[in-house]
Write a protein that holds these residues in place. Structure first.
Motif, PDB file in Angstrom:
ATOM      1  N   TRP A 125       0.802   1.813  -4.425  1.00 38.26           N
ATOM      2  CA  TRP A 125      -0.647   2.016  -4.450  1.00 38.26           C
ATOM      3  C   TRP A 125      -1.082   2.743  -5.713  1.00 38.26           C
ATOM      4  O   TRP A 125      -2.130   2.449  -6.301  1.00 38.26           O
ATOM      5  CB  TRP A 125      -1.119   2.779  -3.201  1.00 38.26           C
ATOM      6  CG  TRP A 125      -2.597   2.931  -3.275  1.00 38.26           C
ATOM      7  CD1 TRP A 125      -3.316   4.032  -3.611  1.00 38.26           C
ATOM      8  CD2 TRP A 125      -3.556   1.885  -3.079  1.00 38.26           C
ATOM      9  NE1 TRP A 125      -4.654   3.775  -3.635  1.00 38.26           N
ATOM     10  CE2 TRP A 125      -4.837   2.447  -3.307  1.00 38.26           C
ATOM     11  CE3 TRP A 125      -3.459   0.532  -2.725  1.00 38.26           C
ATOM     12  CZ2 TRP A 125      -6.015   1.710  -3.204  1.00 38.26           C
ATOM     13  CZ3 TRP A 125      -4.625  -0.194  -2.617  1.00 38.26           C
ATOM     14  CH2 TRP A 125      -5.890   0.391  -2.848  1.00 38.26           C
ATOM     15  N   PRO A 128     -10.067  -6.501   2.392  1.00 39.16           N
ATOM     16  CA  PRO A 128     -11.019  -6.063   3.433  1.00 39.16           C
ATOM     17  C   PRO A 128     -11.807  -7.193   4.080  1.00 39.16           C
ATOM     18  O   PRO A 128     -12.309  -7.035   5.200  1.00 39.16           O
ATOM     19  CB  PRO A 128     -11.970  -5.135   2.662  1.00 39.16           C
ATOM     20  CG  PRO A 128     -11.212  -4.676   1.474  1.00 39.16           C
ATOM     21  CD  PRO A 128     -10.233  -5.747   1.143  1.00 39.16           C
ATOM     22  N   THR A 177       0.803  -1.226   0.000  1.00 36.49           N
ATOM     23  CA  THR A 177       0.000   0.000   0.000  1.00 36.49           C
ATOM     24  C   THR A 177       0.832   1.271   0.000  1.00 36.49           C
ATOM     25  O   THR A 177       0.307   2.364   0.187  1.00 36.49           O
ATOM     26  CB  THR A 177      -0.929   0.019   1.221  1.00 36.49           C
ATOM     27  OG1 THR A 177      -0.137  -0.184   2.395  1.00 36.49           O
ATOM     28  CG2 THR A 177      -1.988  -1.061   1.107  1.00 36.49           C
ATOM     29  N   ALA A 192     -11.316  -1.195  -2.902  1.00 32.77           N
ATOM     30  CA  ALA A 192     -11.359   0.206  -2.484  1.00 32.77           C
ATOM     31  C   ALA A 192     -10.369   0.454  -1.339  1.00 32.77           C
ATOM     32  O   ALA A 192     -10.255  -0.356  -0.428  1.00 32.77           O
ATOM     33  CB  ALA A 192     -12.769   0.571  -2.031  1.00 32.77           C
ATOM     34  N   PRO A 193      -9.650   1.570  -1.398  1.00 25.07           N
ATOM     35  CA  PRO A 193      -8.548   1.797  -0.436  1.00 25.07           C
ATOM     36  C   PRO A 193      -9.024   1.956   0.994  1.00 25.07           C
ATOM     37  O   PRO A 193      -8.315   1.558   1.925  1.00 25.07           O
ATOM     38  CB  PRO A 193      -7.885   3.074  -0.960  1.00 25.07           C
ATOM     39  CG  PRO A 193      -8.926   3.738  -1.813  1.00 25.07           C
ATOM     40  CD  PRO A 193      -9.760   2.638  -2.387  1.00 25.07           C
ATOM     41  N   ASP A 194     -10.215   2.529   1.181  1.00 22.49           N
ATOM     42  CA  ASP A 194     -10.614   2.833   2.555  1.00 22.49           C
ATOM     43  C   ASP A 194     -10.988   1.598   3.352  1.00 22.49           C
ATOM     44  O   ASP A 194     -11.195   1.666   4.547  1.00 22.49           O
ATOM     45  CB  ASP A 194     -11.779   3.829   2.542  1.00 22.49           C
ATOM     46  CG  ASP A 194     -12.955   3.314   1.718  1.00 22.49           C
ATOM     47  OD1 ASP A 194     -12.727   2.437   0.854  1.00 22.49           O
ATOM     48  OD2 ASP A 194     -14.087   3.778   1.942  1.00 22.49           O
ATOM     49  N   GLN A 195     -11.092   0.447   2.717  1.00 23.41           N
ATOM     50  CA  GLN A 195     -11.493  -0.760   3.433  1.00 23.41           C
ATOM     51  C   GLN A 195     -10.330  -1.705   3.714  1.00 23.41           C
ATOM     52  O   GLN A 195     -10.514  -2.763   4.286  1.00 23.41           O
ATOM     53  CB  GLN A 195     -12.552  -1.517   2.617  1.00 23.41           C
ATOM     54  CG  GLN A 195     -13.816  -0.715   2.410  1.00 23.41           C
ATOM     55  CD  GLN A 195     -14.710  -1.339   1.342  1.00 23.41           C
ATOM     56  OE1 GLN A 195     -14.398  -2.382   0.792  1.00 23.41           O
ATOM     57  NE2 GLN A 195     -15.810  -0.675   1.057  1.00 23.41           N
TER      58      GLN A 195
END
Lengths: 481, 842
Positions: free
Chosen positions: A72, A106, A67, A85-88
């Motif tokens: 990334w 995730p 990441t 998705a990056p936020d998960q």
């Protein structure tokens, strides 16, 4: 025949000798049947290996994701429809991160916690089937032999499970372990190998006594003829049994009879052993309850039965066990973002519950689970998923694992001249054979031989079980203590 | 006119000639010396095919045990044992007394004739004729009625009788002490009279009492017979001498010994069996290959008409459409089962089972089912399960092309929406430089690997071609797959708004209302899935949803496809339309030399046997390559070649230890119902059979494979020893220590109740009920019951030892009621369905 091993039952004995008579022209068969199991005496300790086959080719690019900034950027740019998705993302903290940052998919919350907290999870990076160490130049130039039919599901599944890609399929590396170590289980009727997912190449052994038992989700079932209340030499049950064991000229009849004979021999033993340990459904989410069985999570249900068999190891009289479970559906050419997430959530829930159960049973140090899959996938997307690749990242789980660590060499993703670049940090060379299909830097031989050595296979047998492992720098990655 | 059956010998000879006498099997019969003790010495050292250049229909009746012992299959060993007659005064004969084309077994006892018409050892017809001391009984069709008449030779007088005991004709030839023989020595189609006198044969063809030919062969004490051994249409001289059969040519002026065979023992009475004692068995075996199993009536019917006419009728039969079953019922059914996909799931299964169970077009259904296991889509967790008309349209595509051309089938499959959905061809677009995305490779790979040519170059006989290092030669590379992915790019479902930029997620007619209107969705889905895909020719929008890319989503650059000798369309030029590229790409695949052996071998495996000889594969591939009129890919020619090949039809094949196929669960399920004319008990005749693929049910279902690799691989070997010998048993890949146990239970419920959608305890109304009445009426005669079940459940191929054991077991079940008769039937069925004897089709 000098000595009839205790575990070769009357049925097995009759059948194998009959087959030899019928097929005198098949010397290999005669050898297999005539060779009484020989090997080390009964073990005093217990160990189990659980192969979790992710059927279809799991997209490892989404299992463990570097990441860091430039990595990334490459991920976000080139994974397209296959991207997570990056936020998960679920960060993991390997002890040997080397300045890079990583996250799990995730869906892998349990495994994240086990990696970071219990340190019972290790990652093996960019492993795949190889015939010999292979550089990108050697791959492109065709100067090193390659596994036959790279990128084909069936062939690569066979290679992973046979451990001998150069030869036509005959036995699996799990079967070859059972051939050599089955005597560790003493006189047990229960075979060393148990599949919860049907037939598989991995467990095919040479010795009759080392052949696997396949158990279905509904548990063992005794073989009783219609009108089994009748007794005597002319009863339906007696006729049924006699037709199962009678030597046969036709090899297809013989092979079917052999399956029935094994089922009949073992089902009773398994049934009584399992009845003593209960269903364990309450400990495995997604496997229903005792009153209403029915699995939403097929993998968890298989791992539940594995846990039951481990819990029943004393009743079964076994000291070494090989288990095969499978989760199917990883061939995510389309709808990858939803499909892979669903499957990895099942893997996470199943493995989490399984690990906790081994801790509770006091056998966490003795049970190692590992993932396998025919291949990884392309890094670039096809618009809704990814296509067949080669090298892939895998997980090893258990109390004996030297966890929270990455083994092998995790490729570094980047963008060069607006194009994807995947570089092996150890060599500085590209490991992209096209569209982000990874050229493996760690052979599956090395990965799998590490597991076999822990299980108790001696150094000499390692070379026999993995005929190509000597071509690679090491036969042990060191992830098991 | 007496019938002139094409003799087995003639067929073998023709086949051997066609093959240039070079047929070789991969596996030599073990212990040939022992096994072939009873066969022709001329071939004892040769491979199997050569062993059957001649046919002796040998059999004996053994006075000491009172049994007919018959060679079941030309192997020279005892294949059938029928208890009948007893003592040293009985005389045994065989002949077609009732004119059904099949030899009956006959015991003559001092003027009483006991005729067993179906090999169960019981007299079906009894009559009196002759009976004077010294009378010698014979059976032959001297009257040209198509039936064998009872004949008494009485000291030079021949009395031809009928089954009422009347004398219908009298001849005079020979004298007391002569041994009479009747056969067509001159090949004119009419049997001649002959007598054997201490090694001399006197022949009277005109039946006027004159000696027209004298031949020396044999010796005093021999038992004389005559029948056509070498297939030249003329009877040959045969003597039985203390357990040895010696045959000499009747077609040459001086008899030359053709063969010497050991069969029987001193004291036995020889019983040559001609014509066709085994014709029912031949018919049953053929129908097992060509259908989902047969009733007794089907077998008897084919037994008298023959397979060629049957094939013609099947090819000519109109096709019934699966969609025509599904579509009209959708609206009503969706109201009954409102959950998503429920109606489609039920109706697709109903349509399939109805056609499999009762469709008159059984051959088309069987071939379609075979194709569905090669060109695989699955309803398992895919849109094909719940999208209206998706699976049924795919089944129609297979059925419509099953008797067509394989090229058309490949094209139709490629453009079929269910397949496009299953292997992601729908919406696959050319490379997108903005997102970096590439055309989807899934279909491109599997159409090569599984649907046409496989991964390695093949010889015409299906064996891999090897390079100079002995290594198999790949048919294609990853680059080839990517080229096909590009050639097949740019397609989407029909019925869309093509004025919009590159839409492919759903046809625009799909109902987007919330909650969705199920009726509108059904109509929209049937429109989209019911017809071939269309190419998207208008604007191509990048995956970023913003950038418009030049040209259509089809990749219009040049492509390098499969290269092979005389390759068709190995290169696709730039700027072709999607359909031009697709047509050319299909031509490129279809003309690859692998297709005939690769698909032919798998069709043989699905229809006939798991381990066909390379020669058999080669003959089928030859039919694929050229139907005789220069057409490649003619499926009728392929199906004919598979079903009529001598390897499929001749019982000689059974003498190979690798012969046959394990009946797969779906086939077993349909067979066990078809054999007994099972029909649904509901008014509409609907087959409410839900998903059977769970291992606690059947462990298999139609169009429900776990992946495009089908339920099992054509190369699966159940043991290492078999694998090392190249022996496969594909269907055993799904047989496990679990499945075989579950099947004991499934089969039990199926036997007891038939099958229905609601489990074993549901009311009878929706059930598919078999009619066992013919068989339960035989329950008091266990030997006959077993013989009859053998025919419909195992093509008459059950091991005679097993049949004896089974009959003995049934006899231990006391009969006090009709319920007990059912119990005998259930017990027999269960044991046939769960032992390897019945589970392996041979």
């Amino acid at each position: 025949m000098a000595h009839l091993p205790a575990r070769v039952t009357r049925r097995t004995f009759l059948r194998s000798t009959g087959l030899v008579a019928a097929l005198g022209a098949m010397p290999a068969l005669a050898r297999a049947a005539a060779a009484a199991a020989s090997g080390p005496g009964a073990a005093t300790d217990y160990k189990a290996l659980v192969c979790i086959f992710l059927q279809g080719g799991n997209d490892g690019h989404n299992l463990v994701i570097p990441t860091g900034g430039s990595e990334w950027s490459a991920y976000a740019t080139f994974r397209g429809a296959a991207a997570v998705a990056p936020d998960q993302l679920l960060p993991i903290t390997p002890t040997n991160a080397g300045g890079r940052t990583y996250a799990f998919h995730p869906a892998l919350a349990n495994l994240q916690s086990m990696f970071n907290g219990d340190r019972s999870v290790a990652v093996v990076a960019n492993t795949g089937v190889l015939m010999a160490p292979t550089s990108l130049a050697q791959y492109s130039g065709g100067t090193v032999p390659l596994p036959p039919n790279l990128f084909s599901h069936s062939d690569m599944q066979g290679h992973w499970q046979s451990g001998n890609p150069a030869a036509p399929f005959s036995t699996g590396w799990g079967g070859r372990i059972a051939d050599r170590l089955t005597t560790l289980n003493g006189p047990a009727t229960m075979p060393m190998s148990v599949s919860l997912a049907g037939t598989n190449p991995w467990m095919v052994a040479s010795l009759a006594a080392a052949q696997p038992y396949q158990l279905g989700a509904a548990g063992p079932m005794p073989l009783r003829a219609y009108r089994d209340s009748m007794t005597g030499p002319q009863s339906p049950q007696a006729l049924f049994e006699s037709r199962i064991v009678v030597p046969r000229f036709n090899v297809l009849e013989d092979a079917y009879g052999d399956i029935v004979a094994r089922s009949s021999d073992i089902a009773g033993v398994v049934g009584s052993a399992l009845s003593a340990v209960g269903s364990l459904r309450a400990d495995f989410p997604g496997t229903g309850s005792d009153g209403s069985p029915g699995a939403d999570n097929a993998l968890a249900d298989q791992l539940r039965l594995v846990a039951c068999l481990i819990a029943a190891r004393a009743q079964l009289g076994v000291r070494r066990q090989l288990f095969f479970v499978m989760l199917d559906g990883f061939d995510t050419h389309g709808s990858e973002s939803t499909q892979q997430g669903t499957l990895l959530a099942q893997l996470d829930a199943g493995l989490g519950a399984f690990y906790r159960k081994t801790v509770e049973l006091g056998v966490a140090q003795s049970v190692t689970a590992f993932t396998a899959s025919e291949f990884g996938r392309t890094y670039t997307s096809n618009g809704s998923g990814s296509d067949h690749g080669w090298g892939n990242h895998h997980l090893v789980v258990g109390g004996a694992v030297r966890g929270a660590t990455l083994y092998g060499s995790m490729p570094v993703a980047g963008i060069r001249s607006n194009a994807l670049a995947l570089v092996d940090p150890a060599s500085g060379q590209s490991v992209d054979v096209g569209q982000g299909r990874l050229l493996p830097t760690t052979s599956t031989d090395t990965y799998l031989a590490t597991l076999a050595a822990w299980f108790g296979v001696g150094a000499g047998d390692i070379a026999a079980i993995f005929p190509n492992v000597g071509r690679f720098p090491t036969s042990n990655l060191g992830f098991l203590g | 006119m007496a019938r002139q059956p094409v003799s087995t010998a003639a067929r073998h000879r023709d086949a051997a000639t066609a093959r240039g006498q070079s047929a070789v099997f991969p596996i030599r019969r073990p212990s040939a010396g022992l096994r072939y003790a009873g066969t022709l010495l001329v071939c004892a050292a040769l491979f199997l095919y050569a062993c059957h250049a001649f046919a002796l229909n040998v059999g004996v009746w053994r006075p000491s045990t009172g049994r007919f012992l018959l060679d079941a299959n030309g192997s020279g060993s005892i294949g059938i044992s029928v208890p009948m007659g007893n003592g040293s005064t009985d005389r045994a004969l065989a002949g077609d007394v009732n004119g059904d084309g099949i030899s009956d077994l006959v015991i003559y006892r001092a003027g009483i004739w006991l005729v067993d018409e179906n090999m169960d050892g019981l007299a079906d017809v009894t009559f009196s004729f002759g009976g004077s001391p010294g009378d010698v009984p014979l059976l032959a069709d001297l009257m040209g009625t198509g039936k064998a008449q009872p004949i008494i030779f009485r000291a030079g007088t021949w009395l031809v009788g009928d089954t009422s005991g009347h004398t219908v004709q009298t001849y005079h030839f020979g004298r007391a002490g002569d041994l009479p023989v009747i056969a067509d020595f001159d090949g004119n189609g009419t049997p001649d009279l002959a007598v054997f006198r201490d090694g001399t044969w006197l022949i009277n063809s005109s039946r006027d009492g004159s000696v027209q030919r004298t031949v020396s062969f044999g010796a005093k004490g021999d038992v004389p017979m005559a029948f056509d051994v070498d297939g030249d249409g003329r009877a040959d001289f045969v003597v039985f001498r203390h357990g040895t059969w010696i045959a000499a040519s009747g077609g040459t002026p001086a008899p030359a010994v053709l063969a010497t065979v050991a069969f029987g023992m001193p004291g036995d009475q020889p019983v040559p069996v001609e014509p066709g004692l085994y014709r029912y068995r031949d018919a049953a075996r053929f129908l097992a290959h060509a259908t989902f199993g047969a009733t007794r009536a089907d077998i008897v019917s084919l037994g008298t008409s023959g397979p060629a006419a049957w094939l013609d009728r099947q090819f000519a039969m109109p096709r019934s459409s699966f969609n025509d079953y599904v579509y009209p019922r959708l609206m009503a059914t969706v109201a009954q089962y409102p959950m998503a996909g429920g109606a489609q799931r039920i109706l697709n299964s109903e349509a399939i089972w109805k056609q499999y169970f009762e469709g008159p077009d059984q051959l088309r259904q069987r071939v379609t089912y075979a194709l569905s296991q090669i060109l695989v889509i699955s309803r398992e967790n895919t849109t094909a399960d719940w999208m209206a008309c998706a699976a049924s349209t795919y089944a129609d595509v297979l059925a419509a092309n099953a008797f067509g051309n394989y090229r058309d089938l490949l094209k139709a499959v490629t453009l079929n929406p269910a397949m496009a959905d299953y292997l992601n061809l729908w919406g696959s677009a050319k490379a997108d430089p903005v997102s970096g995305q590439m055309p989807n490779e899934n279909y491109a790979r599997e159409v090569l690997q599984l649907f046409s040519i496989g991964t390695v170059m093949l010889n015409q006989d299906g064996t891999p071609m090897l390079d100079r290092h002995g290594v198999a030669i790949p048919t294609y590379t990853q680059a080839t797959v990517q080229s096909f992915a590009r050639a097949f790019s740019g397609w989407t479902l029909a019925g869309q708004d093509f004025t919009q930029p590159w839409q492919w997620k759903w046809p625009v007619t799909y109902d987007r209302a919330s909650p969705p209107d199920p009726t509108r969705n059904l109509v929209a889905a049937c429109k989209a899935y019911g017809q071939p895909m269309q190419a998207w020719m208008t604007t191509y929008l990048s995956a970023d949803g913003v950038t418009t890319l030049p040209g259509p989503p089809h990749d219009q650059a040049k492509k390098q496809l499969l290269a092979y000798p005389k390759a068709v369309s190995a290169t696709l030029p730039a700027n072709q339309t999607p359909m031009q590229d697709l047509d050319a790409a299909i031509n490129n695949i279809f003309n690859h030399p692998n297709v005939g052996p690769f698909i032919g071998r798998q069709l043989i495996q699905r229809l006939v046997t798991s381990n066909p000889s390379p020669a058999y594969v080669s003959r089928v591939a030859a039919a694929f390559n050229n139907n005789g009129s220069g057409v490649r890919g003619d499926m009728r020619a392929v199906v004919r070649a598979i079903l009529l090949d001598p390897e499929a039809t001749d019982l000689a094949s059974v003498q190979r230890p690798t012969w046959g196929r394990v009946r797969e669960p779906v086939w077993r399920f349909v067979q066990a119902h078809r054999a007994f004319n099972a029909r649904p008990q509901n008014a509409e005749g609907r087959y409410t059979v839900w998903d059977l693929s769970n291992s606690i049910y059947l462990n298999q279902d139609v169009l429900r494979a776990p992946s495009v690799f089908n339920f099992y691989s054509p190369t699966y070997s159940p043991t290492p020893a078999l694998a090392q010998n190249g022996v496969v048993a594909p269907e055993l890949e799904i047989e496990t220590t679990d499945s075989v146990a579950r099947y004991t239970d499934f089969s039990k419920w199926s036997i007891l109740h038939g099958w229905g959608a609601y489990g074993a305890n549901a009311p009878d109304s929706p059930w598919i009920k078999p009619d066992y009445s013919y068989y339960t009426a035989l329950a008091d005669q266990p030997v006959k019951l077993v013989a009859e079940l053998d025919l419909v459940m195992a093509e008459g191929m059950l091991d005679p030892v097993f049949k004896d054991q089974l009959a003995a077991t049934l006899a231990t079940i006391p009969i006090n009621s009709d319920g007990d008769r059912l119990e005998r039937f259930y017990t027999a069925m269960w044991l046939i369905m769960n032992t390897p004897d019945g589970l392996v089709e041979k």
